[in-house]
Design a protein around this motif. Structure first.
Motif, PDB file in Angstrom:
ATOM      1  N   CYS A  56      35.009 -57.865  54.153  1.00 36.89           N
ATOM      2  CA  CYS A  56      36.143 -57.354  53.370  1.00 36.89           C
ATOM      3  C   CYS A  56      36.377 -55.848  53.598  1.00 36.89           C
ATOM      4  CB  CYS A  56      35.888 -57.617  51.890  1.00 36.89           C
ATOM      5  SG  CYS A  56      37.197 -56.975  50.839  1.00 36.89           S
ATOM      6  N   PRO A  57      37.603 -55.462  53.959  1.00 37.51           N
ATOM      7  CA  PRO A  57      37.893 -54.038  54.160  1.00 37.51           C
ATOM      8  C   PRO A  57      37.835 -53.212  52.870  1.00 37.51           C
ATOM      9  CG  PRO A  57      39.559 -55.426  55.218  1.00 37.51           C
ATOM     10  CD  PRO A  57      38.721 -56.321  54.352  1.00 37.51           C
ATOM     11  N   MET A  58      37.839 -53.857  51.709  1.00 31.99           N
ATOM     12  CA  MET A  58      37.748 -53.092  50.448  1.00 31.99           C
ATOM     13  C   MET A  58      36.300 -52.925  50.003  1.00 31.99           C
ATOM     14  SD  MET A  58      41.093 -54.279  48.317  1.00 31.99           S
ATOM     15  CE  MET A  58      40.520 -55.911  47.883  1.00 31.99           C
ATOM     16  N   ARG A  59      35.360 -53.237  50.905  1.00 25.73           N
ATOM     17  CA  ARG A  59      33.937 -53.152  50.566  1.00 25.73           C
ATOM     18  C   ARG A  59      33.551 -51.726  50.162  1.00 25.73           C
ATOM     19  NH1 ARG A  59      30.480 -52.305  55.128  1.00 25.73           N
ATOM     20  NH2 ARG A  59      29.205 -54.043  54.423  1.00 25.73           N
ATOM     21  N   ARG A  60      32.463 -51.663  49.403  1.00 22.62           N
ATOM     22  CA  ARG A  60      32.036 -50.377  48.831  1.00 22.62           C
ATOM     23  C   ARG A  60      31.903 -49.272  49.884  1.00 22.62           C
ATOM     24  NH1 ARG A  60      27.317 -51.950  46.713  1.00 22.62           N
ATOM     25  NH2 ARG A  60      26.132 -51.227  48.513  1.00 22.62           N
ATOM     26  N   ASP A  61      31.353 -49.595  51.044  1.00 21.73           N
ATOM     27  CA  ASP A  61      31.139 -48.562  52.057  1.00 21.73           C
ATOM     28  C   ASP A  61      32.435 -47.941  52.569  1.00 21.73           C
ATOM     29  OD1 ASP A  61      28.465 -48.919  51.830  1.00 21.73           O
ATOM     30  OD2 ASP A  61      28.163 -49.830  53.815  1.00 21.73           O
ATOM     31  N   ASN A  62      33.578 -48.624  52.325  1.00 18.64           N
ATOM     32  CA  ASN A  62      34.861 -48.083  52.799  1.00 18.64           C
ATOM     33  C   ASN A  62      35.595 -47.303  51.706  1.00 18.64           C
ATOM     34  OD1 ASN A  62      34.314 -49.400  55.150  1.00 18.64           O
ATOM     35  ND2 ASN A  62      35.892 -50.968  54.950  1.00 18.64           N
ATOM     36  N   THR A  63      34.959 -47.192  50.526  1.00 15.52           N
ATOM     37  CA  THR A  63      35.679 -46.627  49.376  1.00 15.52           C
ATOM     38  C   THR A  63      36.266 -45.256  49.693  1.00 15.52           C
ATOM     39  OG1 THR A  63      34.148 -47.767  47.929  1.00 15.52           O
ATOM     40  CG2 THR A  63      35.506 -46.087  46.913  1.00 15.52           C
TER      41      THR A  63
END
Ligand code: SF4
Length: 336
Positions: A56-63
């Motif tokens: 998922c592109p909305m994952r935490r690491d991408n915040t």
């Protein structure tokens, strides 16, 4: 209900056998719901998530690199009004898993009920919470809740979502116990997933006693650890959908946008395989491209497109099946 080996056989059906499977799925849908497709309107309230799913592109690491947004309660109510004006009585409130705008949802819910004079299904998809939080949302008017198990393989679940399957199931059981109509869902063609694991997914939906279940083919999204993995098979997803319909005929089963994303005409085939729910997007232009569920070139479903698909399938749209059902346990008989 199907045996385990019959479910497995459904998953691999192709050609004539697949056509017969889909025809049986359509027959059972007709028997339980008539020629109708339930319409939902979705509002995507935030793209911020504490979870770190590898797909998922909305994952935490991408915040930090994502253009974050949180809708206010006024935003949510304005979008709900647009859904009402479009003649839809199911408000799907969906977002990344974060406690940060739960208060906006709590403030919006009684106002949404007022907009509809109480005749509204408020369907929430906001992730894992403590039982007390689900209880509060139920008291404020929450009718139903989607919490997809994604994969029933505990090791795969942990590897791809970095979360425990057991905790997810605890949440689902709490929701059912509190009287919500509950939807789960699986992703098919996940890297590392076996066919037997998808059979387990379908059997899990049965054993939980949920009211809704979706099947989404895996979409390798940009800016995720799985971006180079092969795209999911639409045939497998459609067969799993049809197997669900045959195994559990009274389920609400959506034809999801991921079917269209992975193959043009995929949502139409979802209806042909036995689906009976479609979701129209009402998020609003400003936030649409920030809700990166499958990346920036996501497929956005509009009402006109849905109406065309439903008409082509020889069906008609309808409202919530839950509003007149007296109790959650009675919710599974809806011949229209
Ligand atoms: Fe969060 Fe859902 Fe994306 Fe997982 S799939 S990171 S829970 S928004």
């Amino acid at each position: 209900m199907l045996t385990r080996s019959e479910i497995r056989g459904c998953l691999t059906a192709r050609g004539q056998a697949q056509e017969e499977l889909f025809a049986e799925a359509r027959r059972l849908r007709e028997e339980h719901f008539g020629p109708t497709v339930v319409l939902r309107g979705v509002i995507e309230i935030t793209n911020v998530c504490r979870v770190n799913c590898d797909y998922c592109p909305m994952r935490r690491d991408n915040t930090s690199e994502n253009d974050r947004y949180f809708m206010t309660s006024d935003d949510i109510v304005a979008r709900a009004r647009a859904i009402r004006d479009a003649g839809i009585d199911i408000i799907l409130v969906q977002g990344g898993e974060t406690p940060r705008n739960l208060s906006a949802v709590e403030e919006a819910m009684p106002r949404i009920r007022e907009l509809f004079d109480g005749r509204v299904e408020i369907l929430l998809n906001l992730g894992n919470m403590r039982r007390g939080q689900y209880e509060r949302l139920r008291e404020l008017g929450g009718t139903s809740y989607i919490l997809k198990h994604e994969t029933s393989d505990p090791r795969l679940h942990e590897a791809l979502r970095h979360e425990s399957l057991e905790e997810r199931l605890r949440c689902m059981r709490d929701l059912l116990d509190l009287g919500y109509r509950v939807g789960t869902g699986l992703i098919s063609s996940l890297p590392g997933q076996s066919l037997d694991s998808i059979v387990d997914d379908i059997e899990l939906a049965a054993s939980l006693g949920v009211h809704m279940c979706s099947v989404s083919p895996f979409v390798p999204a940009p800016n995720t650890p799985l971006q180079l993995a092969p795209i999911g098979s639409n045939e497998l997803a459609l067969n799993a959908l049809a197997a669900l319909r045959v195994h559990l005929p009274s389920l609400l089963i959506p034809s999801v946008s991921a079917l269209e994303k992975t193959s043009q005409g995929g949502q139409s085939r979802g209806l042909a395989a036995g689906a009976n729910v479609m979701t129209v997007n009402f998020t609003g232009e400003a936030d649409l491209n920030r809700y990166l569920i499958y990346g920036k070139d996501r497929y956005v479903v509009r009402k006109q497109h849905v109406q065309e698909l439903v008409a082509q399938a020889g069906m008609r749209t309808r409202g919530s099946v839950f509003l007149d059902a007296p109790a959650a346990t009675d919710a599974l008989k809806y011949a229209s």
